[in-house]
Scaffold this motif. Structure first.
Motif, mmCIF file in Angstrom:
data_model
loop_
_atom_site.group_PDB
_atom_site.id
_atom_site.type_symbol
_atom_site.label_atom_id
_atom_site.label_comp_id
_atom_site.label_asym_id
_atom_site.label_seq_id
_atom_site.Cartn_x
_atom_site.Cartn_y
_atom_site.Cartn_z
ATOM 1 N N ALA A 105 36.675 6.155 -21.115
ATOM 2 C CA ALA A 105 35.769 5.979 -22.263
ATOM 3 C C ALA A 105 34.542 6.875 -22.085
ATOM 4 N N ALA A 106 34.026 6.951 -20.840
ATOM 5 C CA ALA A 106 32.869 7.806 -20.569
ATOM 6 C C ALA A 106 33.215 9.265 -20.835
ATOM 7 N N ALA A 107 34.389 9.703 -20.376
ATOM 8 C CA ALA A 107 34.803 11.094 -20.575
ATOM 9 C C ALA A 107 34.898 11.413 -22.068
ATOM 10 N N LEU A 108 35.484 10.490 -22.826
ATOM 11 C CA LEU A 108 35.644 10.730 -24.262
ATOM 12 C C LEU A 108 34.290 10.739 -24.963
ATOM 13 N N LEU B 247 28.956 2.903 -13.758
ATOM 14 C CA LEU B 247 29.431 2.363 -15.031
ATOM 15 C C LEU B 247 30.556 1.358 -14.799
ATOM 16 N N GLY B 248 30.649 0.353 -15.669
ATOM 17 C CA GLY B 248 31.751 -0.617 -15.574
ATOM 18 C C GLY B 248 31.658 -1.453 -14.308
ATOM 19 N N ASP B 249 32.821 -1.778 -13.723
ATOM 20 C CA ASP B 249 32.867 -2.651 -12.549
ATOM 21 C C ASP B 249 32.070 -2.106 -11.371
ATOM 22 N N ASP C 159 28.872 0.728 -21.930
ATOM 23 C CA ASP C 159 28.158 1.617 -20.997
ATOM 24 C C ASP C 159 28.413 3.078 -21.362
ATOM 25 N N ALA C 160 29.704 3.397 -21.581
ATOM 26 C CA ALA C 160 30.120 4.778 -21.831
ATOM 27 C C ALA C 160 29.432 5.346 -23.065
ATOM 28 N N VAL C 161 29.421 4.560 -24.138
ATOM 29 C CA VAL C 161 28.843 5.046 -25.403
ATOM 30 C C VAL C 161 27.325 5.188 -25.290
#
Length: 391
Positions: free
Chosen positions: A17-20, A282-284, A303-305
């Motif tokens: 999601a972060a990459a996208l 980010l994330g876990d 987080d990603a967005v």
């Protein structure tokens, strides 16, 4: 390239999601995943309205909504089958504009990967942080191709994050929650009538209908850390075999070698920050939580967005990181706490405390739906920032 490119460590849902999000924001990005493939384990995922809105920002919301199986109500039952609390999915949708969409993990991964440029994700590619970098120096990541400079490193390396321990060596790290969980996906001939959870003494079972008639089945129970059964399938039948339909029927259909078991660990102590130098956690890796709110992956997608929305490709990728911490740390800490609080309710085992809990749930179930929904509005009502790709 160095200072303008981002490197993501970890190809799970948060990392992808972060990459996208970064890609849509115009930042060149590479994902390094140490596993040989992104073939995710057989499990389902509940995408709450907050996550679906964030996935819309990434352009994959419609694809994932189309995969979700509508079911009329969600709620909590007693092992006898008596409903303790239930909410119609229509009410959730009316309040938040979206239902809770249940999809297979593999489908979320596939949607994210398909939206990324070919070659973005490198599998069989372990990556470790060498130095976090600072205002003047890029971060450096060691990969199988040697050391790579980066203007931003996103550590999405999960609950056992090596990056987190490197950046915050004083932090105690994940703690065992007291719960172990089982997950499997079964293919019954008929779709079960009810979705939701069944709460017993110190344990629960959950049923989530997925697309193409499959059902995601999960269980959680108090157990000493590290306990394993000769057959986890037999252990599920021992714990839940005499519960109300459709639990015994679904367990009978489960393939014994497809039952996953994991102890639940959480970052009970919040980190002092979600960034250090040019690295964002980010994330876990940042806020592993108990699964009882179904928000783990949802918060990683948020987080990603948020992280990507703060970046401009021409600007310094690290300067907005304090804002990322300031935005995400309070929200995710609240979700971690709320998830643990539900765990304490599930953990009740004596006849008296479980009766009190079930009575409280029943009373909550008798409250108007609006009151029930207003409790979740802080989580579900979240609105994502806009990414450059849409502006």
């Amino acid at each position: 390239m160095g200072m303008h490119q981002a490197i993501v460590i970890g190809g799970g849902i948060g990392g992808l999601a972060a990459a996208l999000a970064l890609h849509r924001q115009g930042v060149p990005v590479t994902v390094h995943e140490r596993a040989a493939s992104l073939e995710p384990v057989g499990a389902g995922l509940a995408l709450a309205p907050n996550a679906l809105r964030a996935l819309d920002r990434l352009g994959v919301g419609p694809r994932l909504r189309a995969l979700a199986t509508p079911h009329p109500a969600i709620g909590v039952r007693h092992p006898s089958g008596r409903w303790l609390a239930r909410t119609s999915t229509a009410a959730v949708e009316a309040q938040f504009g979206d239902p809770i969409a249940a999809v297979a993990r593999a489908d979320v991964i596939a949607a994210l990967v398909d939206a990324l440029p070919k070659g973005t994700v490198r599998t069989d590619s372990p990556a470790t942080l060498v130095t976090p970098g600072n205002t003047d120096e890029p971060a450096v990541v060691r990969t199988t191709d040697g050391e790579q400079p980066a203007g931003l490193v996103v550590a999405a390396d999960g609950i056992r994050s090596a990056t987190r321990s490197q950046l915050f060596p004083q932090h105690p790290g994940p703690r065992y929650s007291g719960f172990t969980t089982w997950r499997t996906i079964v293919s019954p001939g008929r779709r079960p009538a009810a979705a939701g959870e069944i709460w017993g003494r110190g344990r629960l079972a959950g049923i989530v209908p997925l697309a193409d008639g499959r059902v995601y089945l999960y269980g959680a129970a108090l157990a000493p850390a590290g306990t394993r059964a000769t057959s986890e399938h037999a252990e599920l039948q021992r714990l839940f075999g005499d519960w109300c339909a459709p639990i015994p029927q679904l367990l009978a259909l489960a393939e014994p070698d497809r039952v996953l078991r994991h102890d639940v660990r959480e970052l009970a102590d919040p980190l002092p920050a979600y960034h250090h130098g040019r690295v964002a956690l980010l994330g876990d890796a940042a806020h592993a939580m108990c699964p009882f709110l179904g928000q783990g992956a949802c918060q990683a997608i948020e987080d990603a967005v948020v992280l990507a929305s703060l970046l401009t490709p021409s600007g310094d990728l690290a300067s907005p990181l304090p804002v990322y911490t300031a935005t995400r740390l309070p929200r995710t800490t609240a979700v971690v706490t709320a998830s643990r609080r539900i765990g304490t309710l599930v953990a009740l085992r004596t006849p008296t405390t479980t009766l009190l809990r079930d009575t409280a749930l029943t009373l909550a179930g008798l409250l108007p739906t609006r009151a029930l929904l207003s409790r979740t509005s802080a989580t579900y009502g979240w609105q994502p920032p806009v990414l450059a790709g849409e502006a």
